[in-house]
Scaffold this motif. Sequence first.
Motif, PDB file in Angstrom:
ATOM      1  N   LYS A 131      -0.356  -0.592 -14.650  1.00 46.84           N
ATOM      2  CA  LYS A 131       0.511  -1.047 -13.567  1.00 46.84           C
ATOM      3  C   LYS A 131      -0.044  -2.374 -13.042  1.00 46.84           C
ATOM      4  O   LYS A 131      -1.237  -2.478 -12.748  1.00 46.84           O
ATOM      5  N   LYS A 132       0.801  -3.355 -12.924  1.00 45.58           N
ATOM      6  CA  LYS A 132       0.333  -4.661 -12.457  1.00 45.58           C
ATOM      7  C   LYS A 132       1.459  -5.400 -11.741  1.00 45.58           C
ATOM      8  O   LYS A 132       2.655  -5.187 -12.032  1.00 45.58           O
ATOM      9  N   VAL A 133       1.051  -6.254 -10.830  1.00 47.11           N
ATOM     10  CA  VAL A 133       2.018  -6.984 -10.008  1.00 47.11           C
ATOM     11  C   VAL A 133       1.714  -8.479 -10.080  1.00 47.11           C
ATOM     12  O   VAL A 133       0.574  -8.901  -9.863  1.00 47.11           O
ATOM     13  N   LYS A 134       2.730  -9.255 -10.386  1.00 52.64           N
ATOM     14  CA  LYS A 134       2.623 -10.717 -10.395  1.00 52.64           C
ATOM     15  C   LYS A 134       3.280 -11.246  -9.133  1.00 52.64           C
ATOM     16  O   LYS A 134       4.437 -10.918  -8.838  1.00 52.64           O
ATOM     17  N   ARG A 190       0.808  -1.215   0.000  1.00 51.70           N
ATOM     18  CA  ARG A 190       0.000   0.000   0.000  1.00 51.70           C
ATOM     19  C   ARG A 190       0.842   1.267   0.000  1.00 51.70           C
ATOM     20  O   ARG A 190       0.390   2.303  -0.478  1.00 51.70           O
ATOM     21  N   ARG A 191       2.050   1.195   0.519  1.00 50.64           N
ATOM     22  CA  ARG A 191       2.937   2.359   0.538  1.00 50.64           C
ATOM     23  C   ARG A 191       3.983   2.303  -0.570  1.00 50.64           C
ATOM     24  O   ARG A 191       4.873   3.150  -0.626  1.00 50.64           O
ATOM     25  N   ALA A 192       3.864   1.325  -1.421  1.00 48.77           N
ATOM     26  CA  ALA A 192       4.868   1.154  -2.484  1.00 48.77           C
ATOM     27  C   ALA A 192       4.568   2.064  -3.680  1.00 48.77           C
ATOM     28  O   ALA A 192       3.406   2.253  -4.049  1.00 48.77           O
ATOM     29  N   ARG A 193       5.626   2.603  -4.251  1.00 47.57           N
ATOM     30  CA  ARG A 193       5.513   3.328  -5.519  1.00 47.57           C
ATOM     31  C   ARG A 193       5.696   2.303  -6.630  1.00 47.57           C
ATOM     32  O   ARG A 193       6.795   1.807  -6.853  1.00 47.57           O
ATOM     33  N   ILE A 194       4.599   2.000  -7.294  1.00 43.92           N
ATOM     34  CA  ILE A 194       4.585   0.900  -8.258  1.00 43.92           C
ATOM     35  C   ILE A 194       4.837   1.447  -9.657  1.00 43.92           C
ATOM     36  O   ILE A 194       4.117   2.331 -10.129  1.00 43.92           O
ATOM     37  N   PRO A 195       5.853   0.958 -10.343  1.00 43.60           N
ATOM     38  CA  PRO A 195       6.174   1.472 -11.680  1.00 43.60           C
ATOM     39  C   PRO A 195       5.191   0.961 -12.735  1.00 43.60           C
ATOM     40  O   PRO A 195       4.449  -0.001 -12.503  1.00 43.60           O
ATOM     41  N   ALA A 196       5.214   1.604 -13.891  1.00 37.80           N
ATOM     42  CA  ALA A 196       4.388   1.140 -15.009  1.00 37.80           C
ATOM     43  C   ALA A 196       4.904  -0.211 -15.500  1.00 37.80           C
ATOM     44  O   ALA A 196       6.087  -0.533 -15.383  1.00 37.80           O
ATOM     45  N   GLY A 197       3.999  -1.004 -16.047  1.00 41.67           N
ATOM     46  CA  GLY A 197       4.373  -2.317 -16.542  1.00 41.67           C
ATOM     47  C   GLY A 197       4.149  -3.392 -15.492  1.00 41.67           C
ATOM     48  O   GLY A 197       3.444  -3.187 -14.501  1.00 41.67           O
ATOM     49  N   GLU A 198       4.765  -4.531 -15.717  1.00 40.89           N
ATOM     50  CA  GLU A 198       4.587  -5.680 -14.816  1.00 40.89           C
ATOM     51  C   GLU A 198       5.770  -5.822 -13.874  1.00 40.89           C
ATOM     52  O   GLU A 198       6.926  -5.826 -14.305  1.00 40.89           O
ATOM     53  N   THR A 199       5.474  -5.933 -12.596  1.00 39.45           N
ATOM     54  CA  THR A 199       6.488  -6.161 -11.573  1.00 39.45           C
ATOM     55  C   THR A 199       6.244  -7.534 -10.953  1.00 39.45           C
ATOM     56  O   THR A 199       5.107  -7.883 -10.642  1.00 39.45           O
ATOM     57  N   THR A 200       7.316  -8.305 -10.781  1.00 36.70           N
ATOM     58  CA  THR A 200       7.185  -9.674 -10.275  1.00 36.70           C
ATOM     59  C   THR A 200       7.763  -9.798  -8.874  1.00 36.70           C
ATOM     60  O   THR A 200       8.875  -9.332  -8.605  1.00 36.70           O
ATOM     61  N   ILE A 201       6.994 -10.436  -7.993  1.00 38.98           N
ATOM     62  CA  ILE A 201       7.425 -10.709  -6.620  1.00 38.98           C
ATOM     63  C   ILE A 201       7.403 -12.214  -6.412  1.00 38.98           C
ATOM     64  O   ILE A 201       6.377 -12.862  -6.641  1.00 38.98           O
TER      65      ILE A 201
END
Length: 202
Positions: free
Chosen positions: A183-186, A116-127
Amino acid sequence: MKQEPMSLIMERDRLEGVGMSDRRPWELWPGALLIALGVLFLLDTLGEVSAGRVLGTYWPVLVIAAGLLLLWGTGRWRAMGPFEKVVGDIRMGEEEWELRDTETSLGIGDLRLDLRRARIPAGETTIRIKGGIADIKVVVPQGLAVSAQGQVGMGSINLLGHKADGVSRHLSFSSPDYASAEKKVKIHTSLLIGDTSIVRRE
């Protein structure tokens, strides 16, 4: 005099050279357990400790240790490692931070990740998160497109309300707008034993 074949000599030397340092941990634990019990009963005889009280309090620890060593012996535990942190808790996201592709791991403990406090970049980010015996909880903000996959040897999985529990479970879920989201997170999670939970919060 008839000489031994070189292959037999090398094999004999190899076997004679095998010592305690060459043995695997799960091969040593029965002997180590007997030594520990012998020391405990000796101290009990000397009146230093109560063997019954110690065993009555800490027998679950012995069971867990034996189970972990057996898992190591089968190769399943080794396949999970190495771990970033062997024992303890991991907390991520308690302050503002820049989210990037991330991989973290925990042997035994709890892992909490708050996006919730993360600055999420454009595109797909993988965790990617993996654990041995652990509880994993990931908090994602409302409106964030998420694709989640979870697997557990024994335990439960909750991916944004989609649940599975039991032995050798695998579950996946993707937000309906995941493919088109800016913006999306995998998120991939893998546990040997424990619970995985990915939830949304404001």
